[in-house]
Design a protein around this motif. Structure first.
Motif, PDB file in Angstrom:
ATOM      1  N   SER A  19       0.831  -1.199   0.000  1.00 35.64           N
ATOM      2  CA  SER A  19       0.000   0.000   0.000  1.00 35.64           C
ATOM      3  C   SER A  19       0.869   1.253   0.000  1.00 35.64           C
ATOM      4  N   PHE A  20       0.262   2.382  -0.352  1.00 42.43           N
ATOM      5  CA  PHE A  20       1.020   3.633  -0.308  1.00 42.43           C
ATOM      6  C   PHE A  20       1.393   3.990   1.126  1.00 42.43           C
ATOM      7  N   ASN A  21       0.579   3.574   2.073  1.00 41.48           N
ATOM      8  CA  ASN A  21       0.952   3.776   3.480  1.00 41.48           C
ATOM      9  C   ASN A  21       2.268   3.080   3.803  1.00 41.48           C
ATOM     10  N   HIS A  22       2.463   1.875   3.250  1.00 41.68           N
ATOM     11  CA  HIS A  22       3.741   1.185   3.460  1.00 41.68           C
ATOM     12  C   HIS A  22       4.890   1.963   2.824  1.00 41.68           C
ATOM     13  N   ALA A  23       4.646   2.542   1.653  1.00 37.01           N
ATOM     14  CA  ALA A  23       5.686   3.347   1.006  1.00 37.01           C
ATOM     15  C   ALA A  23       6.035   4.573   1.855  1.00 37.01           C
ATOM     16  N   LEU A  24       5.027   5.209   2.439  1.00 38.37           N
ATOM     17  CA  LEU A  24       5.276   6.336   3.340  1.00 38.37           C
ATOM     18  C   LEU A  24       6.110   5.901   4.536  1.00 38.37           C
ATOM     19  N   TYR A  25       5.744   4.778   5.116  1.00 33.94           N
ATOM     20  CA  TYR A  25       6.450   4.223   6.281  1.00 33.94           C
ATOM     21  C   TYR A  25       7.917   3.963   5.945  1.00 33.94           C
ATOM     22  N   ASP A  26       8.166   3.276   4.831  1.00 38.72           N
ATOM     23  CA  ASP A  26       9.543   2.970   4.447  1.00 38.72           C
ATOM     24  C   ASP A  26      10.349   4.248   4.209  1.00 38.72           C
ATOM     25  N   ALA A  27       9.724   5.234   3.560  1.00 35.09           N
ATOM     26  CA  ALA A  27      10.423   6.488   3.270  1.00 35.09           C
ATOM     27  C   ALA A  27      10.766   7.242   4.544  1.00 35.09           C
ATOM     28  N   VAL A  28       9.829   7.306   5.466  1.00 35.60           N
ATOM     29  CA  VAL A  28      10.051   8.033   6.723  1.00 35.60           C
ATOM     30  C   VAL A  28      11.112   7.346   7.572  1.00 35.60           C
ATOM     31  N   VAL A  29      11.026   6.035   7.692  1.00 38.01           N
ATOM     32  CA  VAL A  29      12.009   5.305   8.490  1.00 38.01           C
ATOM     33  C   VAL A  29      13.404   5.497   7.921  1.00 38.01           C
ATOM     34  N   ALA A  30      13.538   5.380   6.589  1.00 36.07           N
ATOM     35  CA  ALA A  30      14.853   5.564   5.966  1.00 36.07           C
ATOM     36  C   ALA A  30      15.371   6.987   6.150  1.00 36.07           C
ATOM     37  N   GLU A  31      14.488   7.968   6.012  1.00 40.71           N
ATOM     38  CA  GLU A  31      14.893   9.369   6.183  1.00 40.71           C
ATOM     39  C   GLU A  31      15.413   9.623   7.587  1.00 40.71           C
ATOM     40  N   LEU A  32      14.695   9.174   8.581  1.00 42.49           N
ATOM     41  CA  LEU A  32      15.091   9.416   9.965  1.00 42.49           C
ATOM     42  C   LEU A  32      16.377   8.677  10.314  1.00 42.49           C
ATOM     43  N   ARG A  33      16.502   7.446   9.839  1.00 42.80           N
ATOM     44  CA  ARG A  33      17.745   6.716  10.097  1.00 42.80           C
ATOM     45  C   ARG A  33      18.920   7.361   9.385  1.00 42.80           C
ATOM     46  N   GLY A  34      18.645   7.968   8.228  1.00 44.12           N
ATOM     47  CA  GLY A  34      19.692   8.685   7.519  1.00 44.12           C
ATOM     48  C   GLY A  34      20.206   9.892   8.276  1.00 44.12           C
ATOM     49  N   HIS A  35      19.388  10.416   9.179  1.00 48.98           N
ATOM     50  CA  HIS A  35      19.799  11.529  10.031  1.00 48.98           C
ATOM     51  C   HIS A  35      20.420  11.044  11.341  1.00 48.98           C
ATOM     52  N   GLY A  36      20.607   9.743  11.467  1.00 52.71           N
ATOM     53  CA  GLY A  36      21.249   9.200  12.657  1.00 52.71           C
ATOM     54  C   GLY A  36      20.322   8.959  13.823  1.00 52.71           C
ATOM     55  N   CYS A  37      19.013   8.992  13.578  1.00 52.16           N
ATOM     56  CA  CYS A  37      18.064   8.796  14.679  1.00 52.16           C
ATOM     57  C   CYS A  37      17.984   7.325  15.082  1.00 52.16           C
ATOM     58  N   ASP A  38      17.640   7.113  16.330  1.00 48.94           N
ATOM     59  CA  ASP A  38      17.305   5.783  16.840  1.00 48.94           C
ATOM     60  C   ASP A  38      15.819   5.587  16.566  1.00 48.94           C
ATOM     61  N   VAL A  39      15.506   4.897  15.472  1.00 48.24           N
ATOM     62  CA  VAL A  39      14.124   4.758  15.028  1.00 48.24           C
ATOM     63  C   VAL A  39      13.561   3.432  15.523  1.00 48.24           C
ATOM     64  N   ARG A  40      12.453   3.506  16.233  1.00 50.08           N
ATOM     65  CA  ARG A  40      11.722   2.322  16.661  1.00 50.08           C
ATOM     66  C   ARG A  40      10.533   2.180  15.711  1.00 50.08           C
ATOM     67  N   ALA A  41      10.683   1.328  14.692  1.00 48.43           N
ATOM     68  CA  ALA A  41       9.708   1.219  13.615  1.00 48.43           C
ATOM     69  C   ALA A  41       8.784   0.031  13.859  1.00 48.43           C
ATOM     70  N   HIS A  42       7.474   0.299  13.780  1.00 54.66           N
ATOM     71  CA  HIS A  42       6.487  -0.738  14.067  1.00 54.66           C
ATOM     72  C   HIS A  42       5.393  -0.764  13.000  1.00 54.66           C
ATOM     73  N   ASP A  43       5.338  -1.865  12.259  1.00 58.64           N
ATOM     74  CA  ASP A  43       4.216  -2.156  11.377  1.00 58.64           C
ATOM     75  C   ASP A  43       3.236  -2.953  12.235  1.00 58.64           C
ATOM     76  N   LEU A  44       2.231  -2.287  12.760  1.00 57.42           N
ATOM     77  CA  LEU A  44       1.387  -2.883  13.794  1.00 57.42           C
ATOM     78  C   LEU A  44       0.638  -4.123  13.311  1.00 57.42           C
ATOM     79  N   TYR A  45       0.166  -4.112  12.072  1.00 59.52           N
ATOM     80  CA  TYR A  45      -0.518  -5.294  11.562  1.00 59.52           C
ATOM     81  C   TYR A  45       0.466  -6.450  11.387  1.00 59.52           C
ATOM     82  N   ALA A  46       1.625  -6.172  10.785  1.00 62.93           N
ATOM     83  CA  ALA A  46       2.608  -7.233  10.548  1.00 62.93           C
ATOM     84  C   ALA A  46       3.099  -7.831  11.859  1.00 62.93           C
ATOM     85  N   GLU A  47       3.211  -7.005  12.888  1.00 67.53           N
ATOM     86  CA  GLU A  47       3.665  -7.479  14.195  1.00 67.53           C
ATOM     87  C   GLU A  47       2.594  -8.275  14.931  1.00 67.53           C
TER      88      GLU A  47
END
Length: 202
Positions: A19-47
């Motif tokens: 889904s496009f929501n998944h694309a948004l999620y992947d983009a945001v997680v990658a962007e934040l990790r690219g800035h050196g953030c400690d990202v706690r990423a959760h796909d609630l349905y997949a989990e």
């Protein structure tokens, strides 16, 4: 702000892979990790996040008991350590998907996310995360959303939920209409989502 100590929780609520929501999620997680953030990423349905509130969890004043479910315990412990949150989900019937509603009800519990002296008192937010970004997708045109429905998701996040737990800087972007959006439009939306995520760090 914006250094490697920033811990940001990113929460996706959409059941369909690709889904496009998944694309948004992947983009945001990658962007934040690219800035050196400690990202706690959760796909609630997949989990398989356990979204059903129990009878024992319906209190609003006394601090919640330690949960037996390890997934719920992890989320409660983690949310208290975050500097910011990102919530990504579609607009379904003017509400977040059920798994995210359950996450709010079970994770943002008394003694974890807020404290309340009496049932009719004023809450004190406990979360250290003062900032949140909400990214929504919708197939309802903006004018109809506002004039006919009153933009219920804006009220849910910016008035009812996030300020209650201490998040005072609530930012929200809606991508619409998503079903018929062209590939270039979706690419531009992903760029905007990355920029909005990066702006959380400034």
């Amino acid at each position: 702000m914006g250094d490697t100590t920033d811990r940001i929780g990113v929460y996706l609520a959409h059941p369909r892979a690709g889904s496009f929501n998944h694309a948004l999620y992947d983009a945001v997680v990658a962007e934040l990790r690219g800035h050196g953030c400690d990202v706690r990423a959760h796909d609630l349905y997949a989990e398989g996040f356990p979204a059903l509130l129990t009878a024992e969890e319906t209190g609003t004043v006394d601090a919640a008991d330690a949960p037996a479910d390890p997934k719920l315990a992890l989320h409660r412990a983690e949310v208290a350590t975050l500097d910011a949150l990102v919530l990504i989900h579609p607009n379904w019937w003017g509400m977040p998907p059920a798994v995210l509603t359950g996450w709010v009800q079970r994770v943002l519990a008394p003694g974890v996310a807020y404290k309340l002296g009496t049932a009719d008192g004023e809450p004190a937010g406990l979360l250290r995360a003062g900032r949140a970004l909400v990214l929504n997708t919708s197939d309802t045109p903006e004018e109809r959303e506002r004039s006919e429905f009153g933009d219920p998701l804006q009220r849910i996040w910016a008035a009812c939920v996030l300020p209650y737990v201490g998040v005072t800087d609530v930012r929200r972007t809606v991508f619409r209409t998503v079903t018929d959006a062209s590939a270039p439009t979706r690419a531009a939306w992903l760029d905007r989502a990355r920029a909005e995520a990066a702006a959380l760090l400034r």
